[in-house]
Motif scaffolding. Structure first.
Motif, PDB file in Angstrom:
ATOM      1  N   ARG A 182     -61.830 -21.398  21.735  1.00  0.00           N
ATOM      2  CA  ARG A 182     -62.381 -21.833  23.021  1.00  0.00           C
ATOM      3  C   ARG A 182     -63.862 -22.124  22.886  1.00  0.00           C
ATOM      4  NH1 ARG A 182     -63.788 -21.128  28.168  1.00  0.00           N
ATOM      5  NH2 ARG A 182     -62.289 -21.450  29.810  1.00  0.00           N
ATOM      6  N   CYS A 199     -62.269  -7.273  25.989  1.00  0.00           N
ATOM      7  CA  CYS A 199     -60.849  -7.648  25.972  1.00  0.00           C
ATOM      8  C   CYS A 199     -60.151  -7.129  24.723  1.00  0.00           C
ATOM      9  CB  CYS A 199     -60.681  -9.145  26.131  1.00  0.00           C
ATOM     10  SG  CYS A 199     -61.744 -10.169  25.098  1.00  0.00           S
ATOM     11  N   VAL A 236     -57.841 -13.071  30.743  1.00  0.00           N
ATOM     12  CA  VAL A 236     -59.096 -13.308  30.027  1.00  0.00           C
ATOM     13  C   VAL A 236     -59.624 -14.714  30.303  1.00  0.00           C
ATOM     14  CG1 VAL A 236     -58.093 -14.055  27.814  1.00  0.00           C
ATOM     15  CG2 VAL A 236     -60.318 -12.894  27.865  1.00  0.00           C
ATOM     16  N   GLU A 237     -58.747 -15.690  30.441  1.00  0.00           N
ATOM     17  CA  GLU A 237     -59.181 -17.054  30.760  1.00  0.00           C
ATOM     18  C   GLU A 237     -59.791 -17.117  32.155  1.00  0.00           C
ATOM     19  OE1 GLU A 237     -59.412 -19.725  28.926  1.00  0.00           O
ATOM     20  OE2 GLU A 237     -58.356 -19.016  27.149  1.00  0.00           O
ATOM     21  N   VAL A 246     -63.303 -15.617  31.781  1.00  0.00           N
ATOM     22  CA  VAL A 246     -64.192 -16.570  31.093  1.00  0.00           C
ATOM     23  C   VAL A 246     -64.582 -17.701  32.041  1.00  0.00           C
ATOM     24  CG1 VAL A 246     -64.304 -18.284  29.232  1.00  0.00           C
ATOM     25  CG2 VAL A 246     -63.435 -15.991  28.765  1.00  0.00           C
ATOM     26  N   ARG A 247     -63.630 -18.195  32.818  1.00  0.00           N
ATOM     27  CA  ARG A 247     -63.925 -19.261  33.791  1.00  0.00           C
ATOM     28  C   ARG A 247     -64.940 -18.786  34.833  1.00  0.00           C
ATOM     29  NH1 ARG A 247     -59.180 -20.652  37.299  1.00  0.00           N
ATOM     30  NH2 ARG A 247     -58.189 -20.598  35.279  1.00  0.00           N
ATOM     31  N   LEU A 259     -59.425 -17.006  21.807  1.00  0.00           N
ATOM     32  CA  LEU A 259     -60.819 -17.145  22.206  1.00  0.00           C
ATOM     33  C   LEU A 259     -61.672 -17.779  21.116  1.00  0.00           C
ATOM     34  CD1 LEU A 259     -61.248 -13.851  24.205  1.00  0.00           C
ATOM     35  CD2 LEU A 259     -61.043 -16.176  25.111  1.00  0.00           C
ATOM     36  N   SER A 263     -61.728  -7.626  30.992  1.00  0.00           N
ATOM     37  CA  SER A 263     -60.820  -8.770  31.109  1.00  0.00           C
ATOM     38  C   SER A 263     -59.682  -8.516  32.089  1.00  0.00           C
ATOM     39  CB  SER A 263     -60.243  -9.142  29.739  1.00  0.00           C
ATOM     40  OG  SER A 263     -59.411  -8.107  29.249  1.00  0.00           O
ATOM     41  N   ALA A 282     -68.335 -18.728  33.301  1.00  0.00           N
ATOM     42  CA  ALA A 282     -68.839 -20.101  33.133  1.00  0.00           C
ATOM     43  C   ALA A 282     -69.334 -20.678  34.454  1.00  0.00           C
ATOM     44  CB  ALA A 282     -67.743 -20.985  32.544  1.00  0.00           C
ATOM     45  N   ALA A 292     -66.870 -12.521  23.784  1.00  0.00           N
ATOM     46  CA  ALA A 292     -65.618 -11.806  24.010  1.00  0.00           C
ATOM     47  C   ALA A 292     -65.502 -10.695  22.977  1.00  0.00           C
ATOM     48  CB  ALA A 292     -64.439 -12.760  23.893  1.00  0.00           C
ATOM     49  N   VAL A 299     -67.442 -19.659  23.801  1.00  0.00           N
ATOM     50  CA  VAL A 299     -67.175 -18.227  23.719  1.00  0.00           C
ATOM     51  C   VAL A 299     -67.400 -17.762  22.281  1.00  0.00           C
ATOM     52  CG1 VAL A 299     -65.459 -16.392  23.998  1.00  0.00           C
ATOM     53  CG2 VAL A 299     -65.481 -18.318  25.597  1.00  0.00           C
ATOM     54  N   VAL A 328     -71.423 -16.363  26.694  1.00  0.00           N
ATOM     55  CA  VAL A 328     -70.238 -15.518  26.839  1.00  0.00           C
ATOM     56  C   VAL A 328     -69.816 -15.027  25.462  1.00  0.00           C
ATOM     57  CG1 VAL A 328     -67.822 -15.430  27.570  1.00  0.00           C
ATOM     58  CG2 VAL A 328     -69.481 -16.765  28.899  1.00  0.00           C
TER      59      VAL A 328
END
Length: 184
Positions: free
Chosen positions: A59, A2, A26-27, A30-31, A56, A92, A34, A43, A62, A41
């Motif tokens: 978060r 990303c 990007v969210e 990431v979801r 990030l 991403s 997960a 980034a 991450v 994870v």
């Protein structure tokens, strides 16, 4: 991954933070990770994506890797030198990715690196851009941005899933992704 500039997409928001159906790309990625069998994870950000880096870092779950911002391949190499293999890599700009997509690719992993592709016909049917192509088993295919990197040579796999065909690189790709994600 990303850390790209997102110049083809335009706008004043960093590409990984461009919302699709109200959620930054990007969210969404990431979801999906997960929800998959992926354990950790990381980034990979660059100087081109400072707001993404900050978001990030806050978060849970991450780990952020700062790459130099010298392009996708160079930044990927920088990141791969800092993680244990095999590793799943994903761009991403793949906002429709879901955990089951990742797991289906992992199901095919047998020790060799995997590069996931979709048919060029699938991308054209959806109306999204095709930036790079290859030929696998006589079919024109495009990379999805989802891979498994191991120490053995690449093995291409062709996936029949629209969610893997939509990389948001241009405004039209963004509109298609938003429509498929159910945005009003």
């Amino acid at each position: 991954m990303c850390g790209g500039r997102g110049t083809r997409l335009g706008g004043d928001v960093e590409k990984p933070l461009v919302p699709v159906a109200g959620t930054p790309m990007v969210e969404r990625v990431v979801r999906a990770l997960a929800e998959s069998r992926v354990d950790d994870v990381h980034a990979v950000v660059s100087p081109h994506t400072p707001a993404t880096r900050e978001r990030l870092r806050e978060r849970d779950g991450v780990a952020v890797i700062d790459a130099p911002g010298d392009g996708y391949v160079a930044d990927l190499g920088h990141a791969l030198a800092r993680v244990e293999r095999p590793v799943v890599t994903v761009a991403s700009d793949l906002p429709l990715l879901a955990g089951d997509c990742v797991d289906r690719v992992l199901d095919r992993f047998a020790g060799a690196s995997l590069a996931a592709y979709v048919s060029v016909d699938r991308k054209r049917r959806l109306g999204v851009s095709v930036d790079a192509t290859a030929t696998v088993d006589g079919r024109a295919v495009a990379p999805t941005g989802l891979n498994v990197v191991a120490d053995a040579a690449d093995e291409p796999i062709v996936c029949a899933d629209d969610r893997l065909a939509v990389n948001v690189n241009r405004p039209r790709d963004h509109r298609v992704a938003a429509a498929l994600a159910g945005a009003p």
